[in-house]
Every structure is written in structure tokens, then in C-alpha cells.
Design an enzyme around this catalytic site. Structure first.
Site, PDB file in Angstrom:
ATOM      1  N   ILE A 192      11.250  11.694  77.918  1.00 21.62           N
ATOM      2  CA  ILE A 192      10.597  12.992  77.765  1.00 21.62           C
ATOM      3  C   ILE A 192      11.622  14.073  77.446  1.00 21.62           C
ATOM      4  CG2 ILE A 192       9.385  14.802  79.053  1.00 21.62           C
ATOM      5  CD1 ILE A 192       7.872  12.513  80.503  1.00 21.62           C
ATOM      6  N   ASP A 249      23.326  15.619  80.779  1.00 19.81           N
ATOM      7  CA  ASP A 249      22.838  14.303  81.214  1.00 19.81           C
ATOM      8  C   ASP A 249      23.984  13.511  81.836  1.00 19.81           C
ATOM      9  OD1 ASP A 249      20.078  12.663  80.147  1.00 19.81           O
ATOM     10  OD2 ASP A 249      21.710  11.445  80.956  1.00 19.81           O
ATOM     11  N   ILE A 286      23.302  16.656  88.199  1.00 16.29           N
ATOM     12  CA  ILE A 286      22.596  17.825  88.722  1.00 16.29           C
ATOM     13  C   ILE A 286      22.721  17.965  90.226  1.00 16.29           C
ATOM     14  CG2 ILE A 286      20.954  17.904  86.803  1.00 16.29           C
ATOM     15  CD1 ILE A 286      18.873  16.646  88.735  1.00 16.29           C
ATOM     16  N   ASN A 304      14.371  19.176  83.426  1.00 14.77           N
ATOM     17  CA  ASN A 304      13.686  17.898  83.286  1.00 14.77           C
ATOM     18  C   ASN A 304      14.287  16.796  84.153  1.00 14.77           C
ATOM     19  OD1 ASN A 304      11.972  15.822  81.774  1.00 14.77           O
ATOM     20  ND2 ASN A 304      14.043  15.135  81.264  1.00 14.77           N
ATOM     21  N   GLY A 306      13.800  10.081  92.297  1.00 11.98           N
ATOM     22  CA  GLY A 306      13.457   9.868  93.700  1.00 11.98           C
ATOM     23  C   GLY A 306      12.869   8.492  93.921  1.00 11.98           C
ATOM     24  N   ASN A 350      -1.826  14.287  93.439  1.00 13.36           N
ATOM     25  CA  ASN A 350      -2.450  13.033  93.868  1.00 13.36           C
ATOM     26  C   ASN A 350      -2.111  12.746  95.325  1.00 13.36           C
ATOM     27  OD1 ASN A 350      -3.399  12.686  91.278  1.00 13.36           O
ATOM     28  ND2 ASN A 350      -1.852  11.182  90.688  1.00 13.36           N
ATOM     29  N   TYR A 368       8.802  12.027  97.350  1.00 18.80           N
ATOM     30  CA  TYR A 368       8.771  12.348  95.917  1.00 18.80           C
ATOM     31  C   TYR A 368       7.614  13.292  95.602  1.00 18.80           C
ATOM     32  CZ  TYR A 368       8.476  11.780  90.861  1.00 18.80           C
ATOM     33  OH  TYR A 368       8.410  12.025  89.512  1.00 18.80           O
ATOM     34  N   LYS A 387       7.679  17.288  94.339  1.00 19.37           N
ATOM     35  CA  LYS A 387       7.049  17.762  93.106  1.00 19.37           C
ATOM     36  C   LYS A 387       5.991  18.829  93.401  1.00 19.37           C
ATOM     37  CE  LYS A 387       9.211  15.331  89.938  1.00 19.37           C
ATOM     38  NZ  LYS A 387      10.010  15.974  88.877  1.00 19.37           N
ATOM     39  N   THR A 431       7.427   5.635  79.001  1.00 25.56           N
ATOM     40  CA  THR A 431       8.872   5.792  79.075  1.00 25.56           C
ATOM     41  C   THR A 431       9.462   4.479  79.571  1.00 25.56           C
ATOM     42  OG1 THR A 431       8.777   6.591  81.355  1.00 25.56           O
ATOM     43  CG2 THR A 431       8.648   8.249  79.603  1.00 25.56           C
TER      44      THR A 431
END
Length: 264
Positions: free
Chosen positions: A29, A48, A75, A101, A105, A160, A168, A172, A202
Site C-alpha cells: 500500500i 523504510d 520508525i 503508513n 503488530g 471490528n 493491534y 488502530k 498485499t
């Protein structure tokens, strides 16, 4: 009534002369987003862990006629974040767009009887703390430039409810609410939003996807296919571009209109 200001369609998506940082932009992505922003005219810095992959992606980006920069960056290391922002400023002279992006986790493996608080802490360090810190570093440069847009990659797991996902999914969900609050801190010069992908093709999904799981997912998806990285990149471009100039603090889910989970 305010007079309607006509703009050419291309101008609404024009990022010419702007600089975008895409973390985790070497693949998936992130790479699709970097390419889409480059097509709109933005110069791209990819931050990255995989420097060779980032350099390969930058070659594709520069082929589109814009400038590119690959930076090796963890990061989770503050020194890396500071050094990366300094390098981008040195190379391009401005920062206008930040795509937070990179993340990760233990989603799907977080049995609370088998993991420790360190595992949960790492979810938040990857998905919340790093992006918050990078935003803090970039916003002054955005305000100085007169244009700023920050976009986080969140997840359908943020809304969800599933087993083995508490850290995780919780991290989010924190991203969604953090974005809504930071909009008040960063505005009016800088907008901040989030994109929540549904099941997207992905490399990560390929490791667990079977024909049976895909069929089950699509049974709950009105647009009867899984997502592609470019589908998510389109929403990223919307938030990065002038067309969304009155949109901030929002989370949009790009999921084919449905819900896709591995245990359906």
C-alpha cells in the site's frame, strides 16, 4: 451565499512542487500510494526499513518525472525519525504531505493468556506513538510552507471485534480517535485524516489467504472482490490533495462496502 470558485479538475488533485513522505513506502500500500502521489506531481521521500526496496521504488517514481529520495528508517527509533525529516528538508526544502503508513503488530496472534504487556506496548509504539512523533516533527514545516496534509493508515480492525486482536485493534482504534483530536491542534494550516483498508491483496494477506477464506470474505462484500493496493492509494490521494481542503479529523474505510475477517 459564497461564490463558487471554479477550478480545473486537474488542479483539485495537483501536487506539483509539493513534497510527500511515505513511511513504509517501499512495498504494498505504501508503494502504491507513493506512486499515486508522484503521478499527481509530488516529489517523494520513502522512509523504510528495507533500503534496497525503497531505492527500487524510487526509480519507478523518478520515471514519472518527479524527484525521489530513499531513506532507511526504523520508525521505533526517534533518532531515525529526526534524521529522516532533516534529510528530507535538506533535499527538498519543504514537507507538505506525510503518509504515516508504516506500522504492524501481532493482530490475530494476541491471545491474552500467552502474550505480555510488552507485546501490546509494541503495537502502540508502531501504530500510534511513531506516527504521532513524526507528525509533531513535520507539522512546523507544513505550516511554514502554507500547505499540510497528514494521513494515517488505520485498519478495519479498529472497528471490528475479534479474538486475539486486542493490542493491534486497540492501537488502530486509538489512531482513529487521535486523528480526530489532532485535527483541532494542527488546523487550520494542516489537515489530518486516516484511511482504513479492508482486506487488500498485499504480501501479508497472501500468507494467510486461501480460496475458502476469500469466498467467505466476498460473501460479506457488496463490491465482490478483494481490495488492491491502488484502491487504498486512491483514498490517500484524496486526503493529500486540495480537493479535500475542508476535510480533517476523519477516518474513511476502503473495504468494498463490507467486512472481511479471517474467521468468517
Amino acid at each position: 451565499m459564497q461564490e463558487f470558485k471554479h477550478k480545473e479538475f486537474n488542479e483539485l488533485f495537483d501536487l506539483s512542487g509539493k513534497t510527500a513522505i511515505v513511511t513504509g513506502g517501499a512495498n504494498g500500500i505504501g508503494k502504491a500510494t507513493a506512486l499515486r502521489l508522484a503521478q499527481a506531481g509530488a516529489n517523494i521521500a520513502i522512509a523504510d526499513l528495507k533500503l534496497d526496496d525503497a531505492k527500487a521504488a524510487i526509480k519507478d517514481i523518478e520515471a514519472l518525472g518527479v524527484k525521489g529520495l530513499a531513506v532507511e528508517c526504523n520508525i521505533l527509533k526517534d533518532d531515525d525519525l529526526v534524521a529522516m525529516v532533516d534529510k528530507v528538508m535538506s533535499e527538498f526544502g519543504s514537507i507538505n504531505i506525510l503518509i504515516n503508513n508504516a506500522g504492524g503488530g501481532g493482530g490475530g496472534r494476541e491471545n491474552p493468556s500467552k502474550i505480555s504487556v510488552d507485546d501490546i506496548r509494541r503495537d502502540f509504539e508502531l501504530n500510534v506513538f511513531s506516527g504521532w512523533r513524526l507528525s509533531q516533527l513535520c507539522v512546523p514545516h507544513m505550516k511554514e510552507s502554507g500547505y499540510g496534509s497528514i494521513v494515517f493508515t488505520t485498519s478495519m480492525s479498529s472497528v471490528n471485534k475479534d479474538p486475539n486482536m486486542s493490542g493491534y485493534a486497540g492501537s488502530k482504534a486509538a489512531v482513529n480517535h487521535m486523528v480526530a483530536n489532532l485535527a483541532h491542534d494542527f488546523g487550520p494550516e494542516v489537515r489530518i485524516n486516516a484511511v482504513g483498508p479492508g482486506a487488500t491483496r498485499t504480501d501479508a494477506l497472501k500468507t494467510v489467504l486461501t480460496p475458502e477464506i476469500e469466498k467467505s470474505m466476498l460473501a460479506h462484500t457488496p463490491i465482490h472482490r478483494l481490495g488492491e493496493a491502488d484502491d487504498i492509494a486512491g483514498a490517500m490521494l484524496y486526503f493529500a490533495s486540495p480537493i479535500s481542503q475542508w476535510v480533517s479529523g476523519q477516518t474513511i474505510f476502503v473495504n468494498g462496502g463490507g467486512v472481511q475477517t479471517l474467521d468468517q
